[in-house]
Write a protein that holds these residues in place. Structure first.
Motif, PDB file in Angstrom:
ATOM      1  N   GLN A 271       0.842  -1.206   0.000  1.00 51.17           N
ATOM      2  CA  GLN A 271       0.000   0.000   0.000  1.00 51.17           C
ATOM      3  C   GLN A 271       0.879   1.259   0.000  1.00 51.17           C
ATOM      4  O   GLN A 271       0.698   2.166   0.821  1.00 51.17           O
ATOM      5  N   ALA A 272       1.821   1.239  -0.930  1.00 52.85           N
ATOM      6  CA  ALA A 272       2.872   2.263  -0.915  1.00 52.85           C
ATOM      7  C   ALA A 272       2.324   3.679  -1.017  1.00 52.85           C
ATOM      8  O   ALA A 272       1.339   3.936  -1.712  1.00 52.85           O
ATOM      9  N   LYS A 273       3.003   4.558  -0.327  1.00 52.85           N
ATOM     10  CA  LYS A 273       2.767   5.993  -0.484  1.00 52.85           C
ATOM     11  C   LYS A 273       3.610   6.460  -1.667  1.00 52.85           C
ATOM     12  O   LYS A 273       4.760   6.037  -1.821  1.00 52.85           O
ATOM     13  N   VAL A 274       3.043   7.351  -2.473  1.00 56.66           N
ATOM     14  CA  VAL A 274       3.725   7.790  -3.688  1.00 56.66           C
ATOM     15  C   VAL A 274       4.151   9.253  -3.545  1.00 56.66           C
ATOM     16  O   VAL A 274       3.358  10.099  -3.118  1.00 56.66           O
ATOM     17  N   MET A 275       5.396   9.504  -3.916  1.00 61.31           N
ATOM     18  CA  MET A 275       5.954  10.849  -3.781  1.00 61.31           C
ATOM     19  C   MET A 275       6.452  11.356  -5.143  1.00 61.31           C
ATOM     20  O   MET A 275       6.831  10.579  -6.006  1.00 61.31           O
ATOM     21  N   HIS A 276       6.440  12.661  -5.276  1.00 63.93           N
ATOM     22  CA  HIS A 276       6.994  13.328  -6.470  1.00 63.93           C
ATOM     23  C   HIS A 276       7.306  14.753  -6.044  1.00 63.93           C
ATOM     24  O   HIS A 276       6.538  15.366  -5.295  1.00 63.93           O
ATOM     25  N   CYS A 277       8.417  15.307  -6.538  1.00 61.17           N
ATOM     26  CA  CYS A 277       8.818  16.647  -6.080  1.00 61.17           C
ATOM     27  C   CYS A 277       7.916  17.739  -6.637  1.00 61.17           C
ATOM     28  O   CYS A 277       7.856  18.819  -6.074  1.00 61.17           O
ATOM     29  N   LEU A 278       7.224  17.473  -7.764  1.00 61.22           N
ATOM     30  CA  LEU A 278       6.423  18.460  -8.498  1.00 61.22           C
ATOM     31  C   LEU A 278       7.341  19.554  -9.089  1.00 61.22           C
ATOM     32  O   LEU A 278       8.374  19.826  -8.488  1.00 61.22           O
ATOM     33  N   PRO A 279       7.026  20.165 -10.215  1.00 60.16           N
ATOM     34  CA  PRO A 279       5.791  19.955 -10.956  1.00 60.16           C
ATOM     35  C   PRO A 279       5.790  18.593 -11.648  1.00 60.16           C
ATOM     36  O   PRO A 279       6.849  18.063 -11.971  1.00 60.16           O
ATOM     37  N   VAL A 280       4.572  18.071 -11.887  1.00 66.54           N
ATOM     38  CA  VAL A 280       4.430  16.763 -12.518  1.00 66.54           C
ATOM     39  C   VAL A 280       3.557  16.881 -13.765  1.00 66.54           C
ATOM     40  O   VAL A 280       2.571  17.615 -13.765  1.00 66.54           O
ATOM     41  N   ARG A 281       3.934  16.187 -14.803  1.00 69.69           N
ATOM     42  CA  ARG A 281       3.090  16.120 -16.010  1.00 69.69           C
ATOM     43  C   ARG A 281       2.113  14.971 -15.834  1.00 69.69           C
ATOM     44  O   ARG A 281       2.505  13.801 -15.900  1.00 69.69           O
ATOM     45  N   ARG A 282       0.865  15.330 -15.574  1.00 73.03           N
ATOM     46  CA  ARG A 282      -0.177  14.320 -15.306  1.00 73.03           C
ATOM     47  C   ARG A 282      -0.393  13.418 -16.520  1.00 73.03           C
ATOM     48  O   ARG A 282      -0.426  13.880 -17.648  1.00 73.03           O
ATOM     49  N   ASN A 283      -0.534  12.147 -16.203  1.00 72.83           N
ATOM     50  CA  ASN A 283      -0.801  11.107 -17.207  1.00 72.83           C
ATOM     51  C   ASN A 283       0.335  10.938 -18.213  1.00 72.83           C
ATOM     52  O   ASN A 283       0.150  10.331 -19.261  1.00 72.83           O
ATOM     53  N   VAL A 284       1.499  11.516 -17.855  1.00 74.11           N
ATOM     54  CA  VAL A 284       2.739  11.210 -18.573  1.00 74.11           C
ATOM     55  C   VAL A 284       3.718  10.611 -17.559  1.00 74.11           C
ATOM     56  O   VAL A 284       4.132   9.469 -17.669  1.00 74.11           O
ATOM     57  N   GLU A 285       4.032  11.412 -16.526  1.00 71.93           N
ATOM     58  CA  GLU A 285       4.905  10.917 -15.450  1.00 71.93           C
ATOM     59  C   GLU A 285       4.120  10.103 -14.430  1.00 71.93           C
ATOM     60  O   GLU A 285       4.590   9.088 -13.925  1.00 71.93           O
ATOM     61  N   LEU A 286       2.951  10.634 -14.045  1.00 72.09           N
ATOM     62  CA  LEU A 286       2.131  10.001 -13.009  1.00 72.09           C
ATOM     63  C   LEU A 286       0.661  10.104 -13.381  1.00 72.09           C
ATOM     64  O   LEU A 286       0.213  11.151 -13.853  1.00 72.09           O
ATOM     65  N   SER A 287      -0.080   9.020 -13.124  1.00 72.84           N
ATOM     66  CA  SER A 287      -1.491   8.975 -13.519  1.00 72.84           C
ATOM     67  C   SER A 287      -2.359   9.819 -12.583  1.00 72.84           C
ATOM     68  O   SER A 287      -2.049   9.988 -11.403  1.00 72.84           O
ATOM     69  N   ASP A 288      -3.461  10.313 -13.121  1.00 72.66           N
ATOM     70  CA  ASP A 288      -4.461  11.017 -12.297  1.00 72.66           C
ATOM     71  C   ASP A 288      -4.891  10.146 -11.115  1.00 72.66           C
ATOM     72  O   ASP A 288      -5.062  10.637 -10.001  1.00 72.66           O
ATOM     73  N   GLU A 289      -5.101   8.844 -11.394  1.00 71.55           N
ATOM     74  CA  GLU A 289      -5.636   7.976 -10.335  1.00 71.55           C
ATOM     75  C   GLU A 289      -4.686   7.900  -9.133  1.00 71.55           C
ATOM     76  O   GLU A 289      -5.126   7.764  -8.003  1.00 71.55           O
ATOM     77  N   ILE A 290      -3.382   8.020  -9.382  1.00 75.04           N
ATOM     78  CA  ILE A 290      -2.427   8.025  -8.260  1.00 75.04           C
ATOM     79  C   ILE A 290      -2.420   9.397  -7.601  1.00 75.04           C
ATOM     80  O   ILE A 290      -2.551   9.522  -6.381  1.00 75.04           O
ATOM     81  N   LEU A 291      -2.293  10.437  -8.428  1.00 75.99           N
ATOM     82  CA  LEU A 291      -2.159  11.788  -7.859  1.00 75.99           C
ATOM     83  C   LEU A 291      -3.402  12.216  -7.088  1.00 75.99           C
ATOM     84  O   LEU A 291      -3.304  12.947  -6.094  1.00 75.99           O
ATOM     85  N   ASP A 292      -4.577  11.776  -7.531  1.00 77.78           N
ATOM     86  CA  ASP A 292      -5.830  12.176  -6.881  1.00 77.78           C
ATOM     87  C   ASP A 292      -6.323  11.127  -5.880  1.00 77.78           C
ATOM     88  O   ASP A 292      -7.398  11.294  -5.296  1.00 77.78           O
ATOM     89  N   GLY A 293      -5.568  10.070  -5.696  1.00 76.06           N
ATOM     90  CA  GLY A 293      -6.026   8.965  -4.854  1.00 76.06           C
ATOM     91  C   GLY A 293      -5.335   8.918  -3.496  1.00 76.06           C
ATOM     92  O   GLY A 293      -4.516   9.783  -3.169  1.00 76.06           O
ATOM     93  N   PRO A 294      -5.646   7.889  -2.708  1.00 77.46           N
ATOM     94  CA  PRO A 294      -5.157   7.813  -1.326  1.00 77.46           C
ATOM     95  C   PRO A 294      -3.665   7.503  -1.190  1.00 77.46           C
ATOM     96  O   PRO A 294      -3.094   7.688  -0.117  1.00 77.46           O
ATOM     97  N   HIS A 295      -3.019   7.045  -2.277  1.00 77.43           N
ATOM     98  CA  HIS A 295      -1.590   6.741  -2.186  1.00 77.43           C
ATOM     99  C   HIS A 295      -0.723   7.997  -2.170  1.00 77.43           C
ATOM    100  O   HIS A 295       0.406   7.965  -1.707  1.00 77.43           O
ATOM    101  N   SER A 296      -1.249   9.089  -2.702  1.00 77.04           N
ATOM    102  CA  SER A 296      -0.395  10.254  -2.968  1.00 77.04           C
ATOM    103  C   SER A 296      -0.005  11.031  -1.711  1.00 77.04           C
ATOM    104  O   SER A 296      -0.837  11.378  -0.883  1.00 77.04           O
TER     105      SER A 296
END
Ligand code: CP
Length: 322
Positions: A271-296
């Protein structure tokens, strides 16, 4: 602490994390530490988080913060020693930096790499020239090869998130390469690797496509694999980041969308937590479902930039006052 350029400027990472979390709990407890002190923030490249979080942090310590967008508003700077300045550069850093050192008690600088010549970028000439000539402490706001304020923030975020779990073992942290449309620096990934290795309180795996190996001086100590699925098995934290090639410098070899993290891929993780420094290109680097979901963890992570910057500035102010 005199300068803050890399993890090597930190004597005790856990003590600095504790200091940052104390500021998070009580932002104004040292509101007079920076009375009558001024911090200069020089940007040779764009920023949202670094620029604003560092200003907020300085203000919390009672300092005046002044931002200077050198790339847009300043004279074009020369960094080469002995340069014959008959080209586009109008002012040498050896003339500009001592003046900035007169105006400010602490100087912060962001300088990205050119990604054309590896030796030039990895010599860190730009930030080293400021350190040489400014005569005041220098904080890196991201240099050619490292982003220490981001990486310190990442260790803070991992620690505060891990403390909430019932696990007594070390967390498994995966640095996972992600696709991107253009060549990006290796700074965040180099720096994250350097900090996780120096912290030493995690199992650390780096996964990337063939040809994307990072400089060994930063990754040494990590397990490295080209198999992302294997790497994600049992992961507690996944740090997602694109970087361009290091060996054949500054190239994009692969843009395979299969490397983008999804909820499906995370099923193998803990149930990993997902990290990114931002800015992020949505649906290229990271999916919406991850960025908008409970893992983020990305918003918490970016919020922690203030406390990381505040702890570092406070350390330097304490050093100046000695
Ligand atoms: N993560 C980070 O450094 O963000 P900015 O480039 O917006 O400062």
């Amino acid at each position: 602490m005199n300068n803050f350029i890399s993890v090597n400027d930190v004597t005790d990472i856990n003590a600095l994390v504790k200091k940052a979390l104390a500021y998070k709990a009580n932002p104004f407890k040292d509101r007079h530490l920076g009375d009558d002190k001024r911090i200069g923030l020089l940007f040779l490249n764009p920023s949202l988080r670094t620029r604003l979080s560092t200003q907020v942090a300085a203000k919390n310590l009672g300092m005046e913060a002044i931002v200077f967008n050198v790339d847009k508003e300043g004279w074009s700077l020369e960094f080469e020693e002995g340069a014959i300045m008959s080209g586009n550069t109008a002012e040498h850093v050896k003339d500009a930096a001592p003046i900035l050192g007169n105006y400010f008690d602490i100087l912060c600088i962001r300088t990205f790499p050119g990604l054309k010549n590896r030796e030039d970028d990895y010599s860190e000439m730009y930030i080293n020239q400021f350190i040489k000539y400014a005569g005041v402490p220098v904080i890196s706001l991201e240099s050619a090869t490292l982003h220490p304020l981001q990486s310190f923030t990442d260790i803070i975020t991992i620690q505060e998130s891990w403390i909430k779990t019932a696990f007594t073992r070390k967390p498994k942290i995966v640095l996972s390469w992600a696709p991107h449309i253009k060549p990006l620096p290796q700074c965040v990934s180099n720096s994250f690797s350097q900090w996780v290795n120096a912290w030493g309180e995690a199992e650390f795996i780096i996964t990337h496509p063939d040809g994307y190996q990072l400089a060994e001086q930063f990754t040494n100590g990590a397990t490295i694999t080209n198999n992302q699925d294997d790497a994600l098995e049992g992961a507690d934290f996944v740090y997602v980041k694109n970087w361009s090639t290091y060996t054949d410098y500054g190239k994009v070899y692969v843009n395979d969308p299969k490397w983008m993290l999804t909820n499906e891929k995370l099923k193998k993780s803990n149930q990993a937590k997902v990290m990114h420094c931002l800015p992020v290109r949505r649906n290229v680097e990271l999916s919406d479902e991850i960025l908008d979901g409970p893992h983020s963890l990305v918003t918490q992570e970016a919020g922690n930039r203030v406390w990381a910057a505040q702890a570092v500035i406070a350390e330097i102010l304490e050093h100046i006052k000695k």
